[in-house]
Design an enzyme around this catalytic site. Sequence first.
Site, PDB file in Angstrom:
ATOM      1  N   GLU A 231      65.081 -45.929  20.182  1.00  0.00           N
ATOM      2  CA  GLU A 231      65.125 -44.785  21.088  1.00  0.00           C
ATOM      3  C   GLU A 231      63.893 -44.775  21.982  1.00  0.00           C
ATOM      4  O   GLU A 231      62.801 -45.103  21.519  1.00  0.00           O
ATOM      5  CB  GLU A 231      65.206 -43.486  20.270  1.00  0.00           C
ATOM      6  CG  GLU A 231      66.478 -43.399  19.439  1.00  0.00           C
ATOM      7  CD  GLU A 231      66.557 -42.138  18.588  1.00  0.00           C
ATOM      8  OE1 GLU A 231      65.612 -41.316  18.634  1.00  0.00           O
ATOM      9  OE2 GLU A 231      67.549 -41.972  17.857  1.00  0.00           O
TER      10      GLU A 231
ATOM     11  N   HIS B 255      69.006 -37.482  20.859  1.00  0.00           N
ATOM     12  CA  HIS B 255      68.340 -37.053  19.630  1.00  0.00           C
ATOM     13  C   HIS B 255      67.903 -35.587  19.739  1.00  0.00           C
ATOM     14  O   HIS B 255      66.768 -35.223  19.420  1.00  0.00           O
ATOM     15  CB  HIS B 255      67.138 -37.942  19.315  1.00  0.00           C
ATOM     16  CG  HIS B 255      66.783 -37.950  17.851  1.00  0.00           C
ATOM     17  ND1 HIS B 255      66.302 -39.067  17.216  1.00  0.00           N
ATOM     18  CD2 HIS B 255      66.841 -36.977  16.900  1.00  0.00           C
ATOM     19  CE1 HIS B 255      66.078 -38.792  15.937  1.00  0.00           C
ATOM     20  NE2 HIS B 255      66.397 -37.523  15.722  1.00  0.00           N
TER      21      HIS B 255
ATOM     22  N   ARG C 285      70.358 -40.931  11.304  1.00  0.00           N
ATOM     23  CA  ARG C 285      69.352 -41.821  11.887  1.00  0.00           C
ATOM     24  C   ARG C 285      70.072 -43.067  12.403  1.00  0.00           C
ATOM     25  O   ARG C 285      71.061 -43.521  11.827  1.00  0.00           O
ATOM     26  CB  ARG C 285      68.292 -42.227  10.851  1.00  0.00           C
ATOM     27  CG  ARG C 285      67.255 -41.151  10.553  1.00  0.00           C
ATOM     28  CD  ARG C 285      66.363 -40.869  11.755  1.00  0.00           C
ATOM     29  NE  ARG C 285      65.294 -39.921  11.472  1.00  0.00           N
ATOM     30  CZ  ARG C 285      65.375 -38.616  11.628  1.00  0.00           C
ATOM     31  NH1 ARG C 285      66.530 -38.085  12.044  1.00  0.00           N
ATOM     32  NH2 ARG C 285      64.342 -37.828  11.389  1.00  0.00           N
TER      33      ARG C 285
END
Length: 320
Positions: free
Chosen positions: A260, A279, A231
């Site tokens: 993000e 991601h 993360r």
Amino acid sequence: MTQRKLVITQNIQSDLFEKIKEIIPNWEIIVGKDPEIWKEHLYSAEIIVGWKKEVKDYCIDQESKLQWIQSWSAGVNSYPLKEMKEKNITLTTASGVHAYPISETIFTLMLALTRKIHTYVRNQLTKTWHHANLSLEIHGKTIGIIGVGAIGKETAKIAKAFGMKVIGIRHSDNKEEFFDEMYTSEYLNTILPQCDYVIVTTPLTNDTYYMFGEKQFQLMKETAFFINIGRGEIVVEKDLIKALENKEIAGAGLDVFEKEPLSEQSPLWDYENVIITPHTAGSTEHYESRVIEDIFIPNLKHYLQDRTPNFNIVNYEKGY
């Protein structure tokens, strides 16, 4: 008697639906990604598969029949864990579903950075024939894996095929297959100077928040590569940028970020020794079937017998 209800907030294949239906033939099963399909059913659902913000509004912030949530993802740091604990709602994760695709992504990033594939791709765009001072290889190097869950274990297994020394960091220092050394997280700073590759696979918790900052990057070798598929908030991003700018590390492969999507103004986009993926490390053609067949269905069978799933249960105190 009121019919028991399962809500799945994702689109799933018809064969997976039928497998679930065989187990709970008398339940009402609501399936679909469109909120209009399931929103009105949330308050009366006993089980929900997949997290959406509406679940909090309808089931957590007010009274509902909800007993168990099966997360569609491995990470649950964005869930209202405190409120769910207070309501005695069981939460299970999709931990394990990502082991193959993410370990493949980790080694893709490691090999690309080591063998300068990212540089050659850039050169290809400009039709530039240049050696790029290629010299490194991955065999025999030391890899530090921060987080020894399913992803970390699969990564260690692959690392052994390259003859690498594998060091693991997690809450327990118990021995683990494919790991040469295991340490608890308090020894992170001790092992960093030994590593040629530092791989972050740990979940985001209170303990791992900003685990990597200025000190950790300064402890790493100047020739080391940093890979983060955990993360973004595990890393102090400005300190990572500083480490790259000052050449304190050799480069980075990053799938996750503090915010993000990554801002277009971030300097990380422009570094030649950084590879960015959006991601997507866990994306795979088998995601849906693994969540349903490998995790949810076995847990569902146990839930029907004992009123509780039997694995991947979140410990609310630990946050994962």
